[in-house]
Design a protein around this motif. Sequence first.
Motif, PDB file in Angstrom:
ATOM      1  N   GLU A   1       5.937   3.235   0.596  1.00 22.02           N
ATOM      2  CA  GLU A   1       5.249   2.011   0.177  1.00 22.02           C
ATOM      3  C   GLU A   1       5.576   0.938   1.199  1.00 22.02           C
ATOM      4  OE1 GLU A   1       6.587   1.253  -3.779  1.00 22.02           O
ATOM      5  OE2 GLU A   1       5.148   2.670  -4.671  1.00 22.02           O
TER       6      GLU A   1
ATOM      7  N   GLU B   1       1.129  -4.401   3.330  1.00 23.36           N
ATOM      8  CA  GLU B   1      -0.069  -4.234   4.150  1.00 23.36           C
ATOM      9  C   GLU B   1      -0.009  -5.065   5.426  1.00 23.36           C
ATOM     10  OE1 GLU B   1      -4.945  -4.653   3.872  1.00 23.36           O
ATOM     11  OE2 GLU B   1      -3.687  -5.198   2.157  1.00 23.36           O
TER      12      GLU B   1
ATOM     13  N   VAL C   1       0.837  -1.194   0.000  1.00 18.20           N
ATOM     14  CA  VAL C   1       0.000   0.000   0.000  1.00 18.20           C
ATOM     15  C   VAL C   1       0.874   1.246   0.000  1.00 18.20           C
ATOM     16  CG1 VAL C   1      -1.952  -1.105   1.147  1.00 18.20           C
ATOM     17  CG2 VAL C   1      -0.170  -0.033   2.523  1.00 18.20           C
TER      18      VAL C   1
ATOM     19  N   ARG D   1      -4.002   5.567   3.336  1.00 19.29           N
ATOM     20  CA  ARG D   1      -3.396   4.455   2.609  1.00 19.29           C
ATOM     21  C   ARG D   1      -4.236   4.135   1.388  1.00 19.29           C
ATOM     22  NH1 ARG D   1      -4.545  -1.010   5.962  1.00 19.29           N
ATOM     23  NH2 ARG D   1      -5.007  -1.815   3.900  1.00 19.29           N
ATOM     24  N   SER D   2      -3.570   3.610   0.374  1.00 19.49           N
ATOM     25  CA  SER D   2      -4.273   3.174  -0.827  1.00 19.49           C
ATOM     26  C   SER D   2      -3.497   2.013  -1.436  1.00 19.49           C
ATOM     27  CB  SER D   2      -4.399   4.327  -1.839  1.00 19.49           C
ATOM     28  OG  SER D   2      -3.119   4.821  -2.200  1.00 19.49           O
ATOM     29  N   TYR D   3      -4.223   1.109  -2.058  1.00 19.62           N
ATOM     30  CA  TYR D   3      -3.601  -0.077  -2.644  1.00 19.62           C
ATOM     31  C   TYR D   3      -2.696   0.324  -3.799  1.00 19.62           C
ATOM     32  CZ  TYR D   3      -3.109  -4.347  -5.399  1.00 19.62           C
ATOM     33  OH  TYR D   3      -2.604  -5.388  -6.135  1.00 19.62           O
TER      34      TYR D   3
END
Length: 738
Positions: free
Chosen positions: A689, A692, A648, A714-716
């Motif tokens: 980065e 997760e 993530v 957070r983002s994938y």
Amino acid sequence: MGDKASAHPGAAGRATTAGHPTSVRNVVLVGHSGSGKTTLVEALALTAGAVNRAGRVEDGQTVSDHDEIEHRQQRSVQLSLVPVEWDGVKINLLDTPGYADFVGELRAGLRAADAALFVVSAAQDAGNIAGATRAVWEECAAVGMPRAIVVTHLDTARTDYAELTRVCGRVLGDDDPDAVLPLYLPLYGPQGPDGHAPVTGLAGLLTRRLFDYASGARTESRPGDDRLPLIETARNRLIEGIIAESEDETLMDRYLGGEEIDVKTLIGDLERAVARGVFHPVLAAAPAADGAGQGLGTVELLDLVTRGFPTPPEREAPAVTTPDGAPRPAVGCDPRGPLVAEVIRTASDPYVGRVSLVRVFSGTLRPDETVHVSGHGAPGRDQGDREDHDVDERVGALSVPFGRHQHPVRECIAGDLVCVARLTRAETGDTLSAKDDPLVMEPWVMPDPLLPLAVAAHGKADEDKLSQGLARLVAEDPTMRLEQNPDTRQLVLWCLGEAQREVALERLQSRYGVRVDAVPYRVSLRETFGERAVGRGRHVKQSGGHGQFAICEIEVDPLPPGAGIEFVDEVVGGSVPRPFIPSVEKGVRAQAARGVVAGHPLVDIRITLRDGKAHSVDSSDAAFQTAGALALREAAREAVIHLLEPVVTVRVLVPDDFVGPVMSDLSGRRGRVVGTEQAAPGRTLVRAEVPEIEIGRYAVDLRSLSHGAGQFSRSYARHEPMPQRVADRMREQSQNGL
């Protein structure tokens, strides 16, 4: 304001409804846990005459008003409303939880209020102001919300009021320390055997008057010659701070020219500066020593609220649109205007069911009328999986809360707050409007819950009630998010922190009768081939009668990340009949979805069907599906299989002092810092980065690391191969059923 010659009488009885929007003040109390917010609310209510210590008998026990407010607030993690009346003005005191996990309740309080009291503990905040408090102060500054500071716990040993006010000016001064100055100085009594001198009163700087609370009743006198020098020094600085924010541009020249500025003029300019949100007075307050009289500083504080804080019509209401997103003119705070109200908080009462705390921004809300409920799924409003509300509902009884009781009222006008019963479809953040003119208010910003809690029903009896209980829980608290993970098949409740997580589990059992077990949260892993491999699937069975016969040979090649699964038919000579080639593809894709090593979906491969065999009678669609799955499993046994973990992109916003520790912590989580940038004065944005699996508790750890001042999103980003040692551990856990 409170610096006047005579004390004000409190209200006789409890406040109910306001007669006009200008006679309402909506004030939210902000401060970290233990700062004394609830105690201050109680002291203000006692001084205003809204509660008393006299007991009455209920169910065979003596219960006082004080017991009610204490029961309701000290054990609550929800926004609490306590209405009081002072000088003919209704004051809605909104007490917010101090725990960071319940910032959603704080944001709701900010939405409902027109001004804020920041409660600072002399015992806990002497060195610095809590990071979370500073963050909320900045939020209020961004929207121009008027603010004042109340110092509590002055009786604690080794407190320094003068130093604490300097800290407030430095930290909360919006780049201008002279915009945060005390209106009063504490007066100390004789020292006790321990060398500690109790606070017995206040010195009013503008009027040069002393207010003595030692007897439990506020008395007034003039200062002696021994106190005047200290008062004059602080008074001169206060006057300069007020004049600097005055709208009268001639006032500073007159003051510097030696003119004695009239006290009434100074008080008027002070009140206007406070209402405009450009000057932030510091006051001191404490409950009465015997719990029965007027609390120290409470009269002064109530005067500040009624005279210095803005009325609802002076504050601009949030923007409104139609349910389909078309803009509408701004609504005004007019009881005769169109109805526009908002659900600020939703709670469940064991006797009356769902109760909604509502702020009316325009119009008048009355019981038994039908209103339109809009929210959540309206255009431009990302509320996750929440149900879109676009329905008509009948309003139930209206009431104002007090402890464990609700007092009925006939109506609620614009600018006021009220509790509404039986709004079964409306949730926190929804808009109530006229059914023939539906509107939606611009939503307030809610933090994204980033701490996962995977739950499972404790027993068979709990399975049927689990989904309903969780749905009601999320309806009450919009900072929680419910997710059914399609990969791990886990039911995940996303929370803001551990305290909110524990409260959620307790409420599920005590309020909704659902017993749940917290289970380890699993991230969505993937598998892929690390090299070319071949496999042969042979499914041949003959048990009398019609048999099964299918043989296929495949070749598997790894593909770049994100390529998915490709199936290629390169059969020649009809060794696998054309009708059964889709069967082989269906079989290998089904096996890929189930995984080939640890039960995680297989991705980023090309499967090439090279050859096979069929039987004129015993071959079938099902047989070739099975053969395709067997071929893929055999290929996996002969190849290197990589376990892929989700990575993530994390964006961490922290004060500059914490950048080093945050970057070091992210590196320790196998993270890669990809950049930093200055986001605002004194604050840095760190971009990294991180796998997760390494940030499951980051919401809790970052709060501890940054002293509550950090926040992250957070983002994938992608899936990438997991280190072998970590992959071996994950496979072992999978084999053990963990």
